[in-house]
Design a protein around this motif. Sequence first.
Motif, PDB file in Angstrom:
ATOM      1  N   UNK A  10       0.826  -1.199   0.000  1.00 58.41           N
ATOM      2  CA  UNK A  10       0.000   0.000   0.000  1.00 58.41           C
ATOM      3  C   UNK A  10       0.862   1.251   0.000  1.00 58.41           C
ATOM      4  N   UNK A  11       0.431   2.260  -0.730  1.00 57.59           N
ATOM      5  CA  UNK A  11       1.178   3.528  -0.822  1.00 57.59           C
ATOM      6  C   UNK A  11       0.207   4.663  -0.546  1.00 57.59           C
ATOM      7  N   UNK A  12       0.549   5.494   0.437  1.00 52.77           N
ATOM      8  CA  UNK A  12      -0.290   6.628   0.805  1.00 52.77           C
ATOM      9  C   UNK A  12       0.498   7.912   0.551  1.00 52.77           C
ATOM     10  N   UNK A  13       0.077   8.691  -0.431  1.00 54.11           N
ATOM     11  CA  UNK A  13       0.821   9.905  -0.810  1.00 54.11           C
ATOM     12  C   UNK A  13       0.829  10.948   0.298  1.00 54.11           C
ATOM     13  N   UNK A  14      -0.074  10.816   1.258  1.00 55.47           N
ATOM     14  CA  UNK A  14      -0.086  11.762   2.381  1.00 55.47           C
ATOM     15  C   UNK A  14       1.121  11.586   3.292  1.00 55.47           C
ATOM     16  N   UNK A  15       1.862  10.491   3.089  1.00 62.15           N
ATOM     17  CA  UNK A  15       3.061  10.239   3.887  1.00 62.15           C
ATOM     18  C   UNK A  15       4.346  10.529   3.103  1.00 62.15           C
ATOM     19  N   UNK A  16       4.224  11.328   2.019  1.00 60.55           N
ATOM     20  CA  UNK A  16       5.396  11.599   1.182  1.00 60.55           C
ATOM     21  C   UNK A  16       6.435  12.487   1.868  1.00 60.55           C
ATOM     22  N   UNK A  17       6.018  13.253   2.853  1.00 60.79           N
ATOM     23  CA  UNK A  17       6.981  14.085   3.582  1.00 60.79           C
ATOM     24  C   UNK A  17       7.762  13.231   4.582  1.00 60.79           C
ATOM     25  N   UNK A  18       8.957  13.696   4.902  1.00 56.85           N
ATOM     26  CA  UNK A  18       9.835  12.973   5.833  1.00 56.85           C
ATOM     27  C   UNK A  18      10.175  13.874   7.010  1.00 56.85           C
ATOM     28  N   UNK A  19       9.364  13.861   8.064  1.00 52.83           N
ATOM     29  CA  UNK A  19       9.590  14.768   9.188  1.00 52.83           C
ATOM     30  C   UNK A  19      10.783  14.402  10.060  1.00 52.83           C
ATOM     31  N   UNK A  26       8.135   9.383   1.270  1.00 57.66           N
ATOM     32  CA  UNK A  26       7.308   8.306   1.816  1.00 57.66           C
ATOM     33  C   UNK A  26       8.121   7.281   2.612  1.00 57.66           C
ATOM     34  N   UNK A  27       8.638   7.685   3.770  1.00 53.20           N
ATOM     35  CA  UNK A  27       9.453   6.777   4.597  1.00 53.20           C
ATOM     36  C   UNK A  27       8.795   5.447   4.943  1.00 53.20           C
ATOM     37  N   UNK A  28       7.480   5.387   5.310  1.00 56.13           N
ATOM     38  CA  UNK A  28       6.921   4.061   5.640  1.00 56.13           C
ATOM     39  C   UNK A  28       7.030   3.077   4.487  1.00 56.13           C
ATOM     40  N   UNK A  29       6.646   3.525   3.286  1.00 55.15           N
ATOM     41  CA  UNK A  29       6.715   2.633   2.125  1.00 55.15           C
ATOM     42  C   UNK A  29       8.154   2.229   1.825  1.00 55.15           C
ATOM     43  N   UNK A  91       0.582  -6.154   1.612  1.00 61.24           N
ATOM     44  CA  UNK A  91       0.773  -5.715   3.004  1.00 61.24           C
ATOM     45  C   UNK A  91       0.689  -4.195   3.056  1.00 61.24           C
ATOM     46  N   UNK A  92       0.263  -3.693   4.212  1.00 56.40           N
ATOM     47  CA  UNK A  92       0.256  -2.261   4.468  1.00 56.40           C
ATOM     48  C   UNK A  92       1.682  -1.723   4.405  1.00 56.40           C
ATOM     49  N   UNK A  93       1.808  -0.424   4.200  1.00 58.03           N
ATOM     50  CA  UNK A  93       3.138   0.182   4.108  1.00 58.03           C
ATOM     51  C   UNK A  93       3.823   0.308   5.460  1.00 58.03           C
ATOM     52  N   UNK A 209      -0.471   1.517  14.885  1.00 59.52           N
ATOM     53  CA  UNK A 209      -0.847   2.669  15.712  1.00 59.52           C
ATOM     54  C   UNK A 209       0.044   3.880  15.451  1.00 59.52           C
ATOM     55  N   UNK A 210       0.630   3.950  14.264  1.00 60.34           N
ATOM     56  CA  UNK A 210       1.612   4.985  13.965  1.00 60.34           C
ATOM     57  C   UNK A 210       3.007   4.430  14.165  1.00 60.34           C
ATOM     58  N   UNK A 211       4.002   5.180  13.752  1.00 64.27           N
ATOM     59  CA  UNK A 211       5.351   4.634  13.832  1.00 64.27           C
ATOM     60  C   UNK A 211       6.437   5.680  13.861  1.00 64.27           C
ATOM     61  N   UNK A 212       7.694   5.252  13.801  1.00 60.83           N
ATOM     62  CA  UNK A 212       8.843   6.145  13.962  1.00 60.83           C
ATOM     63  C   UNK A 212       9.023   7.165  12.853  1.00 60.83           C
ATOM     64  N   UNK A 213       8.245   7.092  11.761  1.00 57.99           N
ATOM     65  CA  UNK A 213       8.317   8.139  10.737  1.00 57.99           C
ATOM     66  C   UNK A 213       7.694   9.438  11.232  1.00 57.99           C
ATOM     67  N   UNK A 214       6.988   9.393  12.372  1.00 59.32           N
ATOM     68  CA  UNK A 214       6.558  10.597  13.075  1.00 59.32           C
ATOM     69  C   UNK A 214       7.632  10.926  14.116  1.00 59.32           C
ATOM     70  N   UNK A 215       8.162  12.141  14.066  1.00 58.00           N
ATOM     71  CA  UNK A 215       9.316  12.432  14.922  1.00 58.00           C
ATOM     72  C   UNK A 215       8.992  12.517  16.405  1.00 58.00           C
ATOM     73  N   UNK A 216       7.714  12.494  16.780  1.00 60.94           N
ATOM     74  CA  UNK A 216       7.352  12.502  18.205  1.00 60.94           C
ATOM     75  C   UNK A 216       6.871  11.140  18.683  1.00 60.94           C
ATOM     76  N   UNK A 217       6.913  10.139  17.801  1.00 60.07           N
ATOM     77  CA  UNK A 217       6.346   8.829  18.143  1.00 60.07           C
ATOM     78  C   UNK A 217       7.283   8.051  19.055  1.00 60.07           C
TER      79      UNK A 217
END
Length: 232
Positions: A10-19, A26-29, A91-93, A209-217
């Motif tokens: 799966x690819x979600x373009x809303x995750x194209x940024x890398x915070x 798209x770090x998750x993908x 599989x999910x990204x 439940x979210x992951x390390x591609x969020x810098x506050x996770x």
Amino acid sequence: MKEDLKVYIGYDSRQDEDPIGKGIKNPPYEVCKASIRKFNSSVEIIPLKLDELIDKGLYSRGIDPLASTEFTYSRFLVPYLNDYEGIALFCDSDFLWQTNITDVLEYYKTDYSVMCCQHEYTPTNDTKMDGLKQTVYPRKNWSSLMLFNCSNQDCKKLTPEVINSQSPKYLHRMSWTIDNKIGSIPLEYNWLEGDYSSSTNPKAIHFTNGGPWHNTWEGDYKENWLKQYEEL
């Protein structure tokens, strides 16, 4: 048979940024793909990009406010995209693979239309990835990892017309097939971070439940994911 497996992520373009810093699109993908390549450099990997599916006339569903990703429904196009032939895995990204992905073929049987990890649990969080409201329903997360027997007659029911018109319940609860045609894959191939214990070494970690591609996770297996990210 292992060489014939195609993998759709799966690819979600809303995750194209890398915070978190490296400017990777798209770090998750990309981490999911790299973790697969780490153990198997030859398996074919195909991103499920919604804009491409729309341009090809394969996807026309309206926006669902409860859908947590752009591939919430397009994942069920996999048998069609695979020409209703062979074996394909979705599989999910937000997966991190820690084993050769073709190991799942140990659980493949031609009698089944689809094989998945058959979770029976209640989510521990009120919110899921990207802060969206957590919903509870039967067979939750079963469709986040699916091994399709694409030539099976039930998989052939998954036409673009059906994916674009049928209810979420019909698709995600796998009402398009019957229960004795749904095969089981061990939970260690879809280990739900935050919901399952961190005291194991799972085959595939699912950061549902979210992951390390969020810098506050903060959560389990953060270092595992970041190590693969740093290797990109």
